[in-house]
Structure formats: structure tokens, C-alpha cells
Design a protein around this motif. Structure first.
Motif, PDB file in Angstrom:
ATOM      1  N   LYS A  83       0.544   7.040 -14.370  1.00  0.00           N
ATOM      2  CA  LYS A  83       1.311   5.937 -13.783  1.00  0.00           C
ATOM      3  C   LYS A  83       2.804   6.212 -13.922  1.00  0.00           C
ATOM      4  CE  LYS A  83       2.044   0.987 -14.045  1.00  0.00           C
ATOM      5  NZ  LYS A  83       1.760  -0.250 -14.765  1.00  0.00           N
ATOM      6  N   ALA A  84       3.226   6.699 -15.095  1.00  0.00           N
ATOM      7  CA  ALA A  84       4.642   7.005 -15.310  1.00  0.00           C
ATOM      8  C   ALA A  84       5.107   8.125 -14.385  1.00  0.00           C
ATOM      9  CB  ALA A  84       4.871   7.381 -16.763  1.00  0.00           C
ATOM     10  N   VAL A  85       4.273   9.154 -14.216  1.00  0.00           N
ATOM     11  CA  VAL A  85       4.617  10.260 -13.319  1.00  0.00           C
ATOM     12  C   VAL A  85       4.703   9.753 -11.883  1.00  0.00           C
ATOM     13  CG1 VAL A  85       3.733  12.420 -12.329  1.00  0.00           C
ATOM     14  CG2 VAL A  85       3.689  12.072 -14.799  1.00  0.00           C
ATOM     15  N   GLY A  86       3.778   8.904 -11.468  1.00  0.00           N
ATOM     16  CA  GLY A  86       3.781   8.341 -10.130  1.00  0.00           C
ATOM     17  C   GLY A  86       5.019   7.500  -9.866  1.00  0.00           C
TER      18      GLY A  86
ATOM     19  N   THR B 207       7.985   7.879 -11.337  1.00  0.00           N
ATOM     20  CA  THR B 207       9.169   8.734 -11.275  1.00  0.00           C
ATOM     21  C   THR B 207       9.215   9.505  -9.953  1.00  0.00           C
ATOM     22  OG1 THR B 207       8.008  10.518 -12.426  1.00  0.00           O
ATOM     23  CG2 THR B 207       9.350   9.029 -13.764  1.00  0.00           C
ATOM     24  N   LYS B 208       8.079   9.842  -9.365  1.00  0.00           N
ATOM     25  CA  LYS B 208       8.024  10.569  -8.099  1.00  0.00           C
ATOM     26  C   LYS B 208       8.467   9.689  -6.937  1.00  0.00           C
ATOM     27  CE  LYS B 208       5.851  14.396  -9.405  1.00  0.00           C
ATOM     28  NZ  LYS B 208       6.079  15.739  -9.117  1.00  0.00           N
ATOM     29  N   THR B 209       8.163   8.396  -6.990  1.00  0.00           N
ATOM     30  CA  THR B 209       8.542   7.503  -5.887  1.00  0.00           C
ATOM     31  C   THR B 209      10.027   7.175  -5.939  1.00  0.00           C
ATOM     32  OG1 THR B 209       7.922   5.569  -7.172  1.00  0.00           O
ATOM     33  CG2 THR B 209       6.272   6.495  -5.654  1.00  0.00           C
ATOM     34  N   ASN B 210      10.653   7.281  -7.104  1.00  0.00           N
ATOM     35  CA  ASN B 210      12.088   6.971  -7.219  1.00  0.00           C
ATOM     36  C   ASN B 210      12.842   8.168  -6.822  1.00  0.00           C
ATOM     37  OD1 ASN B 210      11.595   4.443  -8.172  1.00  0.00           O
ATOM     38  ND2 ASN B 210      11.658   5.030 -10.302  1.00  0.00           N
TER      39      ASN B 210
END
Length: 162
Positions: free
Chosen positions: A154-157, A159-162
Motif C-alpha cells: 500500500k505504501a509503495v502504491g 508513493t507511485k501515484t504521487n
């Protein structure tokens, strides 16, 4: 044989039979408990299919000898016995909870799975959580790694959208 002696022999036989058929029992000194506190304790024990008996030491000693239990020695003082029929830990837990609130209650020992437990071992066993509590602790331990991976994804997801 006199009527009173026959009555006492019947009490010893009945108590010995209950001890033999029980899954566990605990002997404790109840001096200082009020009648209302004993009634509340009896009700809690009855909820878990256990019973509380306040019996003279002579009869209790004779019943223990008849059941071939010599670990308690010679009992003195006002003693009671809580006998567990279905749940082995319930009588130990209830008496332990009452003894935490009242310093004057002295646990003499208990029998669990046909083995003697002294006061410290009885308190250690009684302080363990019940079966449902143990299951939830195990389930929490089993799901913790999966939960950690999901939080990381969830944290990786995010950071990827930002």
C-alpha cells in the motif's frame, strides 16, 4: 453404626467420587470472604459447570486419602474446594481472580490432569488466557507477516501515484 458416623462416611464417599471424576480441583482457605462474596463465587463457578464446597477439614482430608491424594498434607484452617467437571481451568481461574482482589485468600494447591500443582504453578496456569484468547493470539501472530506485506504494498502504491 451411629447415624452421624454413617452420614459422614457418605459425605466422604461422595466427595471422593467427585474428586476422582473431576478434571481439576483447587483447595483454598476462604477465611475473610463474606457470604455475599461466596455466593457470587458459587454463581461464577456454576456458569462454567464447576462447584464450590465448603467442607470440614476432617471430611476433606479423608476424601483426599480415599482418592489416594497425599500432596496436600494435613489441611488446617477454614478450607473450601472448587471442583471443575468440564473446563479444567475455570475453577483455578475463578479462585485466582478472587485471590487477586482479596489478600487473605490462600491457595493451598490444585490438581490438574491428575498431577499436583503448588500455589505458584496454580497461579501461573490460572493467569493464562482462555481458549478463545489463545486462538486470537495465534491468529494474530499468523496474520502479522501478511499484514506487514500488505502495508508495504500500500505504501509503495501510494508513493507511485504521487
Amino acid at each position: 453404626m451411629k447415624k452421624i458416623i454413617k452420614h459422614k462416611d457418605n459425605l466422604v464417599s461422595e466427595l471422593s467420587k467427585q474428586i476422582d471424576e473431576s478434571k481439576s480441583f483447587i483447595i483454598f482457605e476462604y477465611s475473610g470472604l463474606t457470604a455475599q462474596e461466596i455466593t457470587v463465587l458459587r454463581k461464577k463457578l456454576l456458569e462454567s459447570k464447576a462447584c464450590l464446597k465448603i467442607i470440614k477439614n476432617n471430611i476433606l482430608n479423608r476424601a483426599l486419602v480415599k482418592s489416594k491424594i497425599n500432596d496436600f498434607g494435613d489441611l488446617v484452617g477454614p478450607n473450601a474446594i472448587a471442583i471443575g467437571v468440564e473446563d479444567e481451568i475455570a475453577p483455578l481461574r475463578e479462585i485466582f481472580n478472587v485471590s487477586k482482589d482479596n489478600d487473605f485468600i490462600k491457595i493451598k494447591g490444585s490438581y490438574l490432569e491428575k498431577s499436583f500443582l503448588d500455589e505458584q504453578k496454580t497461579k501461573a496456569i490460572a493467569s493464562l488466557p482462555n481458549r478463545e484468547g489463545m486462538y486470537s493470539m495465534i491468529l494474530s501472530c499468523l496474520t502479522a507477516p501478511i499484514r506487514g506485506v500488505l502495508y508495504a504494498l500500500k505504501a509503495v502504491g501510494e508513493t507511485k501515484t504521487n
